[in-house]
Design an enzyme around this catalytic site. Structure first.
Site: not given
Ligand SMILES: O=C(O)C[C@H]1C=CC(=O)O1
Ligand SMILES: [Mn+2]
Length: 369
Positions: A18, A163, A165, A220, A245, A269, A323
């Site tokens: 990831h 989404k 990255k 984001e 974020d 979050k 998410e």
């Protein structure tokens, strides 16, 4: 009475690498907290982060040492039913340590909701929805692989929000990558990007202009978290929404961003906010200021994901979905019954507390020694 507090580290390989601009993950370290009370009730919380210290300022190991050494001794013997009093004491005497505080607060609220025989959402004022839309993050680092992965998710009816990255490669390369994926997936899906602070403000102006023209739905944290005025400038400049974020570490940041029109959307979050209650305050500030909400993740396992789902189910509006896919990125299931993902949604558990049961044998096998 609170009898014991245990912090458990569990290293679980991810289903594929990831790739974020700040780290490439092949393993996720779950940080689980278990609180036992003398009435026989126990509660679970989670303080998982991303990439050691690459993403946040608490690492799995620092969370464990700080809870074991400094936080747990303050709590032992306190009334477990008075969660607010325990958290008030910790918030007064322990600086920072938002992730650790989140895990502790979650475990106490889980225990209290179990005691009262109600889902955790009902302790937070009550749920408005039983299922949440769930985005998937495409972060294999390869455009064709990402497209194939997205197509599989669409076929499975698991995700239709993606989404991406970006931020590791030159801006033009990242833009080409994103627009190729958007073109392949078409207009029925929502494609968004997360830059994880990687761009300068000038790079952001150029990158975002191209992404906006290509139909990308959400940008984001394009620039450094500290540059809150820069994020406000980008929000004012572009029609495509800017989401905060890393700039959002709880209610005070939310208030500052709201006061200065610093973002169009908040990624809430629970760990970044310092717990479920402060995260709920972040949601309230957004709602009052006309800022839209998105339910974010620190790629937690099932405990943090379920806790987040309970909170997000209480938000009056959740315009950009969530998410909450963390457990799906892991190769091991830690629950007796997995969380249910179907028809592009995560079902919010409705049994007492978090509404989940940890598989004790699995945990005993996987926990770090
Ligand atoms: O939002 C982040 O920055 C962290 C996280 C959330 C999804 C994902 O893939 O990484
Ligand atoms: Mn992010």
């Amino acid at each position: 009475m609170i009898r014991s507090i245990e912090t458990i580290l569990v290293d679980v390989p991810t289903i594929r690498p990831h790739k974020l601009s700040v780290a490439t993950m092949s393993t996720q370290t779950l940080v689980l907290v278990r609180i036992q009370c003398d009435d026989g009730v126990e509660g679970w919380g989670e303080a998982t982060t991303i990439g050691g210290l690459n993403y946040g300022d608490e690492s799995p190991e620092s969370v464990k040492v700080n809870i074991d050494t400094h936080i747990a001794p303050l709590m032992i013997g306190m009334d477990a039913r008075n969660v607010a009093a325990v958290m008030a004491k910790l918030r007064k005497t322990i600086q920072g340590n938002r992730f650790a505080k989140c895990a502790i607060e979650t475990a106490l609220l889980d225990a209290q909701a179990r005691r009262l025989n109600i889902p955790l959402s009902e302790l937070l004022g009550g749920r408005l929805r039983d299922e949440l839309p769930v985005a998937w993050t495409l972060a294999s680092g390869d455009t064709q692989k990402d497209i194939a992965e997205a197509e599989t998710m669409l076929e499975l009816r698991r995700h239709r929000i993606f989404k991406l990255k970006i931020g590791l490669r030159p801006v033009a390369d990242d833009v080409a990558h994103v627009l190729a994926i958007k073109k392949a997936l078409g207009d029925a899906v929502s494609v968004r990007v997360d830059v994880n602070q990687a761009w300068s403000e000038l790079e952001a102006v150029n990158g975002i202009a191209a992404l906006e023209a290509g139909g990308i739905d959400l940008i984001e944290q394009p620039i450094r978290a500290e540059n809150k005025t820069g994020l406000a400038r980008l929000a004012a400049r572009f029609a495509v929404p800017m989401m905060a974020d890393e700039a959002l570490h709880g209610p005070l940041d939310a208030l500052e961003l709201a006061t200065h029109a610093g973002a169009d959307v908040f990624a809430v979050k629970i760990a970044q906010s310092g717990g479920l209650v402060p995260a709920q305050q972040v949601g309230a500030i957004a709602q009052l200021a006309g800022i839209e909400l998105y339910g974010g993740t620190m790629l937690e396992g099932a405990v943090g994901t379920a806790a987040s789902a309970h909170l997000f189910s209480t938000f009056s509006s959740l315009a950009f979905g969530t998410e909450l896919f963390g457990p799906l990125l892991l190769t091991e299931e830690l629950l007796v019954e997995p969380l249910v993902y179907q028809d592009f949604m995560l079902q919010v558990p409705n049994k007492p507390g978090l509404g989940i049961d940890i598989d004790r044998d699995k945990l005993a096998l996987l926990r770090r020694r």
